[in-house]
Scaffold this active site. Structure first.
Site, PDB file in Angstrom:
ATOM      1  CB  CYS A  83      51.180  83.212   8.882  1.00 49.31           C
ATOM      2  SG  CYS A  83      51.735  84.951   8.369  1.00 49.31           S
ATOM      3  CG  HIS A 169      46.232  84.254   8.847  1.00 48.14           C
ATOM      4  ND1 HIS A 169      46.929  83.767   9.919  1.00 48.14           N
ATOM      5  CD2 HIS A 169      47.065  85.224   8.542  1.00 48.14           C
ATOM      6  CE1 HIS A 169      47.860  84.407  10.147  1.00 48.14           C
ATOM      7  NE2 HIS A 169      48.096  85.496   9.313  1.00 48.14           N
ATOM      8  CD  GLU A 171      44.349  81.417  11.182  1.00 41.60           C
ATOM      9  OE1 GLU A 171      45.438  81.980  11.749  1.00 41.60           O
ATOM     10  OE2 GLU A 171      44.568  80.595  10.017  1.00 41.60           O
ATOM     11  CB  SER A 223      29.957  85.077  38.836  1.00 43.14           C
ATOM     12  OG  SER A 223      29.706  84.667  37.547  1.00 43.14           O
ATOM     13  CB  SER A 228      30.719  80.582  37.464  1.00 39.30           C
ATOM     14  OG  SER A 228      29.580  81.486  37.577  1.00 39.30           O
ATOM     15  CB  SER A 229      25.701  79.336  35.485  1.00 36.17           C
ATOM     16  OG  SER A 229      25.740  80.482  36.048  1.00 36.17           O
TER      17      SER A 229
END
Length: 512
Positions: A83, A169, A171, A223, A228-229
């Site tokens: 594009c 596009h 994608e 959290s 985070s885990s």
């Protein structure tokens, strides 16, 4: 990541830039997103197989247009402009780009004029997604047209060098040939190999963590969310007891989540987790606050304050672990152009500059789907790894208006009913995100022979693959009826249920 088998994407501010990177990663080829104005010297000294120029909101003929050094095209690596990226290629090679009298936004039929290399194994006619107001009026020097639409030149290539441009596009999922086209560019033209594997990432990450941390201790804010885990388990696999996790219970989590999930983690992976009960501090700080941006900032600042209070108590901590993922990294360096902030990200604005820790972010190269696959490979339960996204500020942004303990309890109960029924109907994994919103609106109802005056709740469910756009889920009426009946009969204080049928855009997935 240190590899020569990679693609560099230069970002000109397109809303689809992250999608380009995800599509390349789907091909098992490593890629990175860099700002368009990255120094040419850095690009020259980086080993890579190819360069992609993203789309963007600017126009190449404007005075303040986002442009690049023309020497980029002398680096002897293939270049693909998408594009705005194609318009840059044209502009820098003496082509003419101007405003289109008939702009193209949406579906368009692509007609291929040359089925070699870039369009190999692709039908002559196919559906693509256009999103452009400018077009190429005059062909750039030494380029030929290789595809067109009814209204414009849709693809070009250099007659001698491996430089290509696409006006559409590839994608986005609406472009049916998109992944095949990107595959042609990455493998056939750039010569990449499909070597980007999660197992190799884990092995390399563990080695890097060990080398970086040594005998120091690491503290991590856990959290109960996926990022985070997974970060915690990966760090623990590398350094074991040197990791301490801190869970701050804000009181704004879903029913039966958060600490319940983390206790299972603690047992399975032998993590050292400190739990901080901070519900009252958050409720006090949020009292009387109705503005969603204020809520986010208050929650973020208080969370950091509480976390810091606990972190400095731990001996020999030199490192702060964070579950930062690649979209966060891209956002922090991306080109914004004229776009406006919709809502502040809950991970942004964060840590004090004088914090006595160095950062370690082992997931910062991964997209969300790659984080989930990493979690699976590390042995985390499938149901946990693939649970729906949950906002950092928690239920605070799903309670419209002031937050009270009563409203939190109402929303937790209603939300749990909806999630339970989705599981019961085998639909939880079929939708991308589902939740309930509590409105500051009360209405009259009748329960038995008694008049009620209760809150209105909104049931929300969306379908999406990338969370950049989303459609509202076409859930069965029978399911919605059951959810509504259960909430109004079991959650005393809510007497009216609505279903949100707004897509994104024009709405956002969350209400605040």
């Amino acid at each position: 990541m240190k590899t020569t088998n990679k693609i560099i994407i230069l970002d000109f501010g397109s809303q689809y830039t992250q999608l380009i990177a995800r599509r390349i990663r789907d091909l098992e080829v490593y890629c990175e997103v860099w700002p368009y104005n990255t120094a040419l010297e850095k690009i020259k000294t980086t080993s890579m197989k190819g360069i992609i120029l993203s789309g963007g909101p600017a126009s190449v003929y404007e005075e303040d247009a986002f442009l690049i050094d023309k020497q980029l095209f002398e680096l002897k690596v293939p270049v693909l402009g998408i594009c705005y990226g194609m318009q840059i290629i044209s502009h820098l090679h003496e082509g003419t780009v101007q405003r289109a009298t008939k702009q193209e936004f949406g579906f368009s039929e692509l007609i291929i004029d040359n089925q070699e290399d870039l369009f190999a194994n692709i039908p002559v006619k196919s559906q693509v997604w256009m999103s452009h107001a400018d077009y190429i009026e005059g062909m750039p020097t030494n380029f030929i047209q290789i595809a067109h639409s009814e209204n414009s030149i849709s693809a070009i290539k250099h007659s001698e060098k491996k430089i290509y441009g696409l006006q559409f596009h590839p994608e986005v999922t609406h472009t049916l040939i998109g992944q095949q086209l990107l595959s042609n560019f990455v493998f056939n033209i750039c010569g990449c190999q499909p070597k980007w594997k999660i197992t190799e990432f884990i092995s390399a990450a563990i080695t890097e963590i060990k080398n970086k941390v040594g005998t120091d201790n690491v503290v991590l804010a856990l959290s109960g969310g996926v990022d985070s885990s997974v970060c915690a388990v990966l760090l623990h696999k590398a350094i074991g007891k040197q990791l301490t996790c801190i869970f701050v219970d804000t009181g704004l989590l879903r029913q039966n989540s958060g600490w319940n999930d983390l206790q299972k983690f603690q047992e399975k992976f032998k993590l050292n987790i400190i739990k901080i009960n901070a519900q009252e501090r958050f409720l006090t700080a949020l009292k009387g606050v109705t503005n969603p941006e204020e809520k986010r900032k208050i929650i973020g600042n208080l969370f950091i304050e509480i976390f810091n209070e606990e972190a400095i108590k731990i001996q020999n901590v030199k490192w702060l672990g964070q579950g930062t993922i690649y979209p966060d990294v891209i956002e922090s360096v991306s080109v914004k152009g004229p776009s406006a902030t919709i809502k502040s990200h809950h991970n942004v604005g964060g840590l004090p500059k004088d914090l006595p820790f160095q950062l370690i972010e082992p997931l910062r190269e991964l997209f969300k789907d790659e984080v989930r696959r990493t979690g699976e490979a590390l042995g985390i339960d499938f149901k946990f790894v693939y649970k729906h996204p949950f906002p950092g500020p928690g239920l605070a942004v799903r309670i419209i208006g002031e937050i009270t303990a009563e409203k939190i309890a109402l929303l937790q109960a209603a939300d749990q009913i909806f999630i339970d029924e989705l599981y019961q109907a085998n639909l939880y994994d079929q939708v991308a995100q589902a939740f309930v919103v509590l409105l500051p609106v009360q209405s009259v109802g009748v329960m038995g022979d008694v008049r009620t005056y209760g809150y209105t709740a909104v049931v929300r469910s969306v379908d999406t693959t990338d969370f950049m756009t989303a459609n509202w889920s076409r859930l069965p009426f029978e399911l919605l009826e059951k959810v509504s009946a259960r909430i109004v009969s079991e959650v005393h204080g809510i007497n009216r249920i609505t279903y949100d049928i707004t897509s994104k855009p024009p709405g956002t997935i969350e209400w605040e």
